[in-house]
Motif scaffolding. Structure first.
Motif, PDB file in Angstrom:
ATOM      1  N   GLU A   1       0.817  -1.207   0.000  1.00 11.94           N
ATOM      2  CA  GLU A   1       0.000   0.000   0.000  1.00 11.94           C
ATOM      3  C   GLU A   1       0.858   1.266   0.000  1.00 11.94           C
ATOM      4  O   GLU A   1       0.380   2.347  -0.308  1.00 11.94           O
ATOM      5  CB  GLU A   1      -0.944   0.037   1.209  1.00 11.94           C
ATOM      6  N   CYS A   2       2.121   1.132   0.347  1.00 10.21           N
ATOM      7  CA  CYS A   2       3.021   2.282   0.403  1.00 10.21           C
ATOM      8  C   CYS A   2       3.716   2.552  -0.930  1.00 10.21           C
ATOM      9  O   CYS A   2       4.420   3.547  -1.068  1.00 10.21           O
ATOM     10  CB  CYS A   2       4.065   2.068   1.490  1.00 10.21           C
ATOM     11  N   ALA A   3       3.518   1.698  -1.915  1.00 12.49           N
ATOM     12  CA  ALA A   3       4.206   1.827  -3.203  1.00 12.49           C
ATOM     13  C   ALA A   3       4.074   3.209  -3.846  1.00 12.49           C
ATOM     14  O   ALA A   3       5.033   3.682  -4.456  1.00 12.49           O
ATOM     15  CB  ALA A   3       3.748   0.735  -4.159  1.00 12.49           C
ATOM     16  N   PRO A   4       2.921   3.914  -3.736  1.00 14.99           N
ATOM     17  CA  PRO A   4       2.854   5.240  -4.370  1.00 14.99           C
ATOM     18  C   PRO A   4       3.863   6.242  -3.810  1.00 14.99           C
ATOM     19  O   PRO A   4       4.164   7.235  -4.463  1.00 14.99           O
ATOM     20  CB  PRO A   4       1.421   5.704  -4.070  1.00 14.99           C
ATOM     21  N   PHE A   5       4.403   5.995  -2.624  1.00 12.33           N
ATOM     22  CA  PHE A   5       5.387   6.912  -2.033  1.00 12.33           C
ATOM     23  C   PHE A   5       6.822   6.521  -2.368  1.00 12.33           C
ATOM     24  O   PHE A   5       7.751   7.215  -1.987  1.00 12.33           O
ATOM     25  CB  PHE A   5       5.230   6.961  -0.509  1.00 12.33           C
ATOM     26  N   ASP A   6       7.016   5.413  -3.049  1.00 18.91           N
ATOM     27  CA  ASP A   6       8.360   4.959  -3.416  1.00 18.91           C
ATOM     28  C   ASP A   6       8.719   5.563  -4.764  1.00 18.91           C
ATOM     29  O   ASP A   6       8.651   4.913  -5.804  1.00 18.91           O
ATOM     30  CB  ASP A   6       8.392   3.427  -3.462  1.00 18.91           C
ATOM     31  N   GLY A   7       9.116   6.821  -4.744  1.00 18.57           N
ATOM     32  CA  GLY A   7       9.351   7.572  -5.974  1.00 18.57           C
ATOM     33  C   GLY A   7      10.442   7.013  -6.855  1.00 18.57           C
ATOM     34  O   GLY A   7      10.352   7.076  -8.079  1.00 18.57           O
ATOM     35  N   ASP A   8      11.478   6.440  -6.268  1.00 18.37           N
ATOM     36  CA  ASP A   8      12.564   5.877  -7.067  1.00 18.37           C
ATOM     37  C   ASP A   8      12.419   4.370  -7.253  1.00 18.37           C
ATOM     38  O   ASP A   8      13.304   3.717  -7.806  1.00 18.37           O
ATOM     39  CB  ASP A   8      13.927   6.219  -6.473  1.00 18.37           C
ATOM     40  N   GLU A   9      11.310   3.813  -6.789  1.00 22.05           N
ATOM     41  CA  GLU A   9      10.962   2.402  -6.964  1.00 22.05           C
ATOM     42  C   GLU A   9      12.101   1.460  -6.555  1.00 22.05           C
ATOM     43  O   GLU A   9      12.402   0.492  -7.228  1.00 22.05           O
ATOM     44  CB  GLU A   9      10.524   2.132  -8.405  1.00 22.05           C
ATOM     45  N   ASN A  10      12.685   1.750  -5.384  1.00 27.24           N
ATOM     46  CA  ASN A  10      13.763   0.893  -4.881  1.00 27.24           C
ATOM     47  C   ASN A  10      13.298  -0.002  -3.738  1.00 27.24           C
ATOM     48  O   ASN A  10      14.110  -0.663  -3.093  1.00 27.24           O
ATOM     49  CB  ASN A  10      14.969   1.729  -4.459  1.00 27.24           C
ATOM     50  N   GLY A  11      11.989  -0.018  -3.474  1.00 26.66           N
ATOM     51  CA  GLY A  11      11.452  -0.876  -2.428  1.00 26.66           C
ATOM     52  C   GLY A  11      11.575  -0.301  -1.030  1.00 26.66           C
ATOM     53  O   GLY A  11      11.283  -0.975  -0.049  1.00 26.66           O
ATOM     54  N   ARG A  12      11.983   0.971  -0.935  1.00 27.26           N
ATOM     55  CA  ARG A  12      12.135   1.615   0.372  1.00 27.26           C
ATOM     56  C   ARG A  12      11.480   3.002   0.337  1.00 27.26           C
ATOM     57  O   ARG A  12      11.515   3.685  -0.664  1.00 27.26           O
ATOM     58  CB  ARG A  12      13.614   1.765   0.717  1.00 27.26           C
ATOM     59  N   ILE A  13      10.915   3.376   1.461  1.00 30.54           N
ATOM     60  CA  ILE A  13      10.444   4.745   1.639  1.00 30.54           C
ATOM     61  C   ILE A  13      11.495   5.400   2.520  1.00 30.54           C
ATOM     62  O   ILE A  13      11.575   5.150   3.715  1.00 30.54           O
ATOM     63  CB  ILE A  13       9.053   4.788   2.323  1.00 30.54           C
TER      64      ILE A  13
END
Length: 139
Positions: free
Chosen positions: A103-115
């Motif tokens: 559910e947090c994927a939209p906040f992972d701007g660089d799509e590295n699996g981390r916020i």
């Protein structure tokens, strides 16, 4: 579930989606027995949709191009505000944190699996309060 890629062929061109949320659900039915694996999704969450029914001619289903949503606008109200921050703050997992919740994927701007810090900086750059945020703010 999230599906990596979906393509729907349509008159006027194909609709293509990536990272699409799907819901799979078994539904009980008293008349014909259970309906196994009913599939649901919302492809049009960021588009304007108009359905024009007609009794005399063909009906039309119009779908707009995607409406740009600013980075960090989790509730899709075109504002990046304290409600979005409240959600982001529960998603933080840092540079070597635990596995990110889907559910947090939209906040992972660089799509590295981390916020982490780069995502927070991008969110901060888009923060707009009560005003509409610039859809290109996080680029």
């Amino acid at each position: 579930y999230y599906i990596d890629y979906v393509k729907i062929n349509a008159f006027g061109g194909a609709l293509e989606f990536s990272r699409v949320p799907f819901v799979v659900l078994d539904l009980p039915s008293s008349q014909i027995g259970p309906l196994d694996g009913v599939l649901g999704m919302n492809f049009f969450w960021n588009r304007n949709v108009i359905f024009e029914p007609s009794l005399e001619t063909s009906a039309f289903f119009h779908v707009s191009d995607p409406i740009p949503v600013p980075f960090g606008d989790f509730d899709v109200n075109l504002r990046v505000d304290e409600l979005d921050w409240a959600i982001l703050s529960t998603c933080r997992n840092g540079p070597i944190g635990e596995v990110m919740n889907v559910e947090c994927a939209p906040f992972d701007g660089d799509e590295n699996g981390r916020i982490d810090l780069p995502d927070f900086a991008r969110f901060q750059n888009c923060a707009s309060g009560d005003a509409h945020a610039d859809p290109d703010c996080g680029l």
